[in-house]
Enzyme design. Structure first.
Site, PDB file in Angstrom:
ATOM      1  N   SER A   1      -4.382   7.047  12.562  1.00 16.75           N
ATOM      2  CA  SER A   1      -4.162   7.094  14.009  1.00 16.75           C
ATOM      3  C   SER A   1      -5.500   7.187  14.750  1.00 16.75           C
ATOM      4  CB  SER A   1      -3.281   8.287  14.363  1.00 16.75           C
ATOM      5  OG  SER A   1      -4.011   9.475  14.186  1.00 16.75           O
TER       6      SER A   1
ATOM      7  N   GLU B   1      -9.641  -1.323   5.053  1.00 13.40           N
ATOM      8  CA  GLU B   1      -8.438  -1.567   5.857  1.00 13.40           C
ATOM      9  C   GLU B   1      -8.780  -1.557   7.347  1.00 13.40           C
ATOM     10  OE1 GLU B   1      -5.225   1.279   5.406  1.00 13.40           O
ATOM     11  OE2 GLU B   1      -3.878   0.001   6.555  1.00 13.40           O
TER      12      GLU B   1
ATOM     13  N   SER C   1       4.325  -1.161   4.218  1.00 13.78           N
ATOM     14  CA  SER C   1       4.501  -2.498   4.789  1.00 13.78           C
ATOM     15  C   SER C   1       4.856  -3.517   3.713  1.00 13.78           C
ATOM     16  CB  SER C   1       3.226  -2.948   5.502  1.00 13.78           C
ATOM     17  OG  SER C   1       2.902  -2.071   6.547  1.00 13.78           O
TER      18      SER C   1
ATOM     19  N   GLN D   1       0.838  -1.198   0.000  1.00 10.70           N
ATOM     20  CA  GLN D   1       0.000   0.000   0.000  1.00 10.70           C
ATOM     21  C   GLN D   1       0.878   1.254   0.000  1.00 10.70           C
ATOM     22  OE1 GLN D   1      -1.967   0.650   3.752  1.00 10.70           O
ATOM     23  NE2 GLN D   1      -3.676   1.735   2.805  1.00 10.70           N
ATOM     24  N   GLY D   2       0.878   1.997  -1.102  1.00  7.54           N
ATOM     25  CA  GLY D   2       1.679   3.220  -1.197  1.00  7.54           C
ATOM     26  C   GLY D   2       0.828   4.442  -0.925  1.00  7.54           C
ATOM     27  N   TYR D   3       0.515   4.683   0.336  1.00  7.51           N
ATOM     28  CA  TYR D   3      -0.276   5.852   0.730  1.00  7.51           C
ATOM     29  C   TYR D   3       0.621   6.907   1.396  1.00  7.51           C
ATOM     30  CZ  TYR D   3      -5.140   4.197  -0.014  1.00  7.51           C
ATOM     31  OH  TYR D   3      -6.342   3.805  -0.548  1.00  7.51           O
ATOM     32  N   SER D   4       1.161   6.571   2.610  1.00  6.65           N
ATOM     33  CA  SER D   4       1.869   7.564   3.431  1.00  6.65           C
ATOM     34  C   SER D   4       3.133   8.064   2.758  1.00  6.65           C
ATOM     35  CB  SER D   4       2.257   6.950   4.776  1.00  6.65           C
ATOM     36  OG  SER D   4       1.145   6.387   5.394  1.00  6.65           O
TER      37      SER D   4
HETATM   38  C1  LIG Z   1       2.552  -0.906  11.638  1.00  5.38           C
HETATM   39  C2  LIG Z   1       2.276   0.153  10.598  1.00  5.38           C
HETATM   40  C3  LIG Z   1       2.090  -0.206   9.289  1.00  5.38           C
HETATM   41  C4  LIG Z   1       1.855   0.768   8.328  1.00  5.38           C
HETATM   42  N1  LIG Z   1       1.717   0.372   7.019  1.00  5.38           N
HETATM   43  C5  LIG Z   1       1.536   1.298   6.073  1.00  5.38           C
HETATM   44  C6  LIG Z   1       1.457   0.912   4.689  1.00  5.38           C
HETATM   45  O1  LIG Z   1       1.554  -0.275   4.349  1.00  5.38           O
HETATM   46  N2  LIG Z   1       1.296   1.868   3.760  1.00  5.38           N
HETATM   47  C7  LIG Z   1       1.182   3.182   4.081  1.00  5.38           C
HETATM   48  O2  LIG Z   1       1.010   3.987   3.180  1.00  5.38           O
HETATM   49  N3  LIG Z   1       1.271   3.595   5.367  1.00  5.38           N
HETATM   50  C8  LIG Z   1       1.444   2.679   6.372  1.00  5.38           C
HETATM   51  N4  LIG Z   1       1.558   3.074   7.680  1.00  5.38           N
HETATM   52  C9  LIG Z   1       1.561   4.512   7.993  1.00  5.38           C
HETATM   53  C10 LIG Z   1       0.330   5.002   8.729  1.00  5.38           C
HETATM   54  O3  LIG Z   1      -0.785   5.032   7.882  1.00  5.38           O
HETATM   55  C11 LIG Z   1       0.702   6.393   9.260  1.00  5.38           C
HETATM   56  O4  LIG Z   1       1.740   6.229  10.219  1.00  5.38           O
HETATM   57  C12 LIG Z   1      -0.473   7.073   9.916  1.00  5.38           C
HETATM   58  O5  LIG Z   1      -1.432   7.417   8.967  1.00  5.38           O
HETATM   59  C13 LIG Z   1      -0.034   8.339  10.701  1.00  5.38           C
HETATM   60  O6  LIG Z   1       0.735   9.173   9.903  1.00  5.38           O
HETATM   61  P1  LIG Z   1       2.157   9.734  10.407  1.00  5.38           P
HETATM   62  O7  LIG Z   1       2.949   8.580  10.905  1.00  5.38           O
HETATM   63  O8  LIG Z   1       2.733  10.559   9.319  1.00  5.38           O
HETATM   64  O9  LIG Z   1       1.815  10.639  11.676  1.00  5.38           O
HETATM   65  P2  LIG Z   1       1.350  12.160  11.657  1.00  5.38           P
HETATM   66  O10 LIG Z   1       0.294  12.341  10.634  1.00  5.38           O
HETATM   67  O11 LIG Z   1       2.555  13.025  11.565  1.00  5.38           O
HETATM   68  O12 LIG Z   1       0.705  12.296  13.082  1.00  5.38           O
HETATM   69  C14 LIG Z   1       1.496  12.517  14.270  1.00  5.38           C
HETATM   70  C15 LIG Z   1       0.537  12.620  15.464  1.00  5.38           C
HETATM   71  O13 LIG Z   1      -0.326  13.759  15.298  1.00  5.38           O
HETATM   72  C16 LIG Z   1      -1.698  13.366  15.401  1.00  5.38           C
HETATM   73  N5  LIG Z   1      -2.514  14.129  14.466  1.00  5.38           N
HETATM   74  C17 LIG Z   1      -2.200  14.409  13.160  1.00  5.38           C
HETATM   75  N6  LIG Z   1      -3.205  15.101  12.590  1.00  5.38           N
HETATM   76  C18 LIG Z   1      -4.161  15.272  13.526  1.00  5.38           C
HETATM   77  C19 LIG Z   1      -5.454  15.881  13.528  1.00  5.38           C
HETATM   78  N7  LIG Z   1      -5.952  16.493  12.445  1.00  5.38           N
HETATM   79  N8  LIG Z   1      -6.174  15.825  14.675  1.00  5.38           N
HETATM   80  C20 LIG Z   1      -5.694  15.215  15.796  1.00  5.38           C
HETATM   81  N9  LIG Z   1      -4.481  14.622  15.847  1.00  5.38           N
HETATM   82  C21 LIG Z   1      -3.731  14.637  14.732  1.00  5.38           C
HETATM   83  C22 LIG Z   1      -1.709  11.881  15.030  1.00  5.38           C
HETATM   84  O14 LIG Z   1      -2.802  11.211  15.610  1.00  5.38           O
HETATM   85  C23 LIG Z   1      -0.391  11.400  15.608  1.00  5.38           C
HETATM   86  O15 LIG Z   1      -0.539  11.106  16.978  1.00  5.38           O
HETATM   87  C24 LIG Z   1       1.787   2.133   8.685  1.00  5.38           C
HETATM   88  C25 LIG Z   1       1.973   2.507  10.021  1.00  5.38           C
HETATM   89  C26 LIG Z   1       2.226   1.542  10.973  1.00  5.38           C
HETATM   90  C27 LIG Z   1       2.427   1.974  12.403  1.00  5.38           C
END
Ligand SMILES: Cc1cc2nc3c(=O)[nH]c(=O)nc-3n(C[C@H](O)[C@H](O)[C@H](O)COP(=O)(O)OP(=O)(O)OC[C@H]3O[C@@H](n4cnc5c(N)ncnc54)[C@H](O)[C@@H]3O)c2cc1C
Length: 407
Positions: A388, A254, A172, A137-140
């Protein structure tokens, strides 16, 4: 050959039971069978493999039962939701291994069924059913996680192909995947309306993956780089700049699947571990036979009840969504709740183990104790992956409760 089209559920159940018994590879019944732990994910790496897990997967896929309710025209089982549930129950009852787990089955397939054109469905769905292609999954991106629509990976129209440049992160198993479903920017002047959903063959020139080491010691995900990657025009799903709708729909699948994966025994300590039994072993009981620590006793009981209620609710919501229009924004509720139950459970386990819940390696700790510590650290990700907990609370307030955006 049994006829599975009939309406009689008990006849169907009996046919399924007979088929599973007759076709489960004998090796998989043995306690000391060796299978490649990656085999359950399928993919090109396992084409032609005789690993018993793959043999099992192929037999089930032959009937379309790796994707039981997908249409037979795309390789699925063509079963009704009720029949699909009977199959699930029979797989669980006989303690059969899951034949195939994959992002293709959980996330991509359902959105291809909704949004892809006929040629795309015919190309990709049967390969997902047969476990011949492993998807990531190429999202983040480094600057686009919770604010996913801020993604910057560029996708330019070059006439006879698309040209992709950019970086994804937390992808992942990207280093093991054959294909990536990917969100890209096709219009830099608009945010949500400038995103498209594309399918990228990971063996294309210009694709590079770098595994990221985690706190638990594992490296399940990667940084993924796309440098001048050419993909065919046919690999864009839906409309150009219409990818955000597909992206959101896929996230609902998901979140539903992540929550479903937390069975009652999920989390540190292994799936078969009962919290009460473990606590008695580590902490002992009082003269009445109850757990000697009343505070822990209360918290364990609450966690078990939360899990039990949560799990029943997940099953109900999953059954309802299979019988209707698929999952909804309400999947954020179960994703949020179950992530907190799973984290609490992993905390309880290391707490009840006392100093034995501090082990990382070495002979002083039993394997389940080391597993518990690693599981506790892994559980930290439960409230991040798939969106999150804070972001899921935002979805619940906006899309489920209809509350206004904060000013
Ligand atoms: C085990 C695991 C597997 C993953 N696999 C994939 C994958 O296969 N493909 C993929 O694309 N991504 C994947 N991810 C990424 C995951 O989708 C992101 O980590 C997640 O969406 C959070 O983004 P970030 O890490 O950039 O945190 P940030 O967006 O930087 O957030 C940091 C903190 O700020 C809080 N926050 C941010 N915005 C707000 C808001 N508007 N209101 C309140 N709080 C807020 C968040 O809750 C968090 O606590 C994976 C993550 C994990 C942990």
């Amino acid at each position: 050959m049994a006829d599975f089209s009939g309406e009689n559920p008990e006849a169907f159940r009996s046919d399924v039971r007979g088929w599973l018994e007759a076709n489960y590879p004998a090796e998989l019944r043995s306690a000391d069978v060796r299978t490649d732990p990656e085999a359950i994910w399928g993919g090109r790496a396992f084409l032609g493999s005789e690993d018993p897990q793959i043999v099992w997967m192929r037999r089930v896929a032959e009937k379309g039962w790796t994707a039981p309710t997908w249409p037979a025209a795309y390789g699925g089982g063509g079963l009704s939701p009720d029949q699909g549930r009977i199959l699930e129950q029979e797989l669980a009852r006989g303690r059969y291994r899951t034949p195939l787990s994959s992002f293709g089955l959980w996330m991509l397939g359902p959105v291809l069924l909704e949004y892809a054109n006929e040629a795309q469905k015919l190309e990709h769905l049967p390969r997902i059913v047969r476990g011949e292609a492993r998807w990531c999954q190429g999202y983040s991106e480094p600057g686009a996680g919770s604010d996913l629509a801020g993604l910057q990976t560029r996708c330019e129209d070059k006439g006879d192909h698309w040209l992709i440049n950019g970086q994804k992160v937390w992808t992942s198993y990207a280093n093991k995947a054959d294909w990536c479903f990917c969100l890209v920017r096709t219009d830099t002047t608009r945010k949500h309306e400038g995103i498209s959903f594309v399918l990228i063959d990971m063996s294309s020139p210009g694709v590079e993956t770098r595994p990221i080491q985690l706190i638990s010691g594992e490296s399940p995900f990667c940084e993924t780089f796309f440098t001048d990657v050419k993909i065919p025009k046919d690999n864009l799903v839906g409309q150009v700049n219409g990818g955000w709708q597909i992206a959101k729909r896929l996230l609902q699948y998901e979140r539903q699947n992540i929550s479903g994966g937390f069975g009652p025994g999920e989390g540190a300590g292994g799936s078969s571990s009962d919290l009460g039994v473990m606590a008695r072993n580590y902490m002992g009981t009082d003269e009445t036979g109850a757990l000697s620590d009343p505070d822990l006793r209360g918290r364990i009981t609450r966690n078990k009840m939360d899990f039990d209620c949560g799990y029943k609710t997940i099953n109900r919501i999953a059954a309802e969504s299979k019988a209707s229009n698929g999952p909804s924004a309400a999947t954020s509720i179960i994703k949020y709740a179950v992530a907190s139950f799973a984290q609490e459970r992993s905390e309880l386990i290391v707490e009840m183990m006392g100093s034995q819940g501090l082990g990382w390696t070495g002979d002083d700790y039993a394997a389940p104790e080391i597993g518990a510590v690693r599981g506790w650290l892994r559980a930290k990700a439960n409230s991040i992956e798939g969106g999150s907990s804070e972001v899921n609370l935002n979805v619940i307030s906006k899309r489920v409760l209809g509350l206004p955006d904060p000013q």
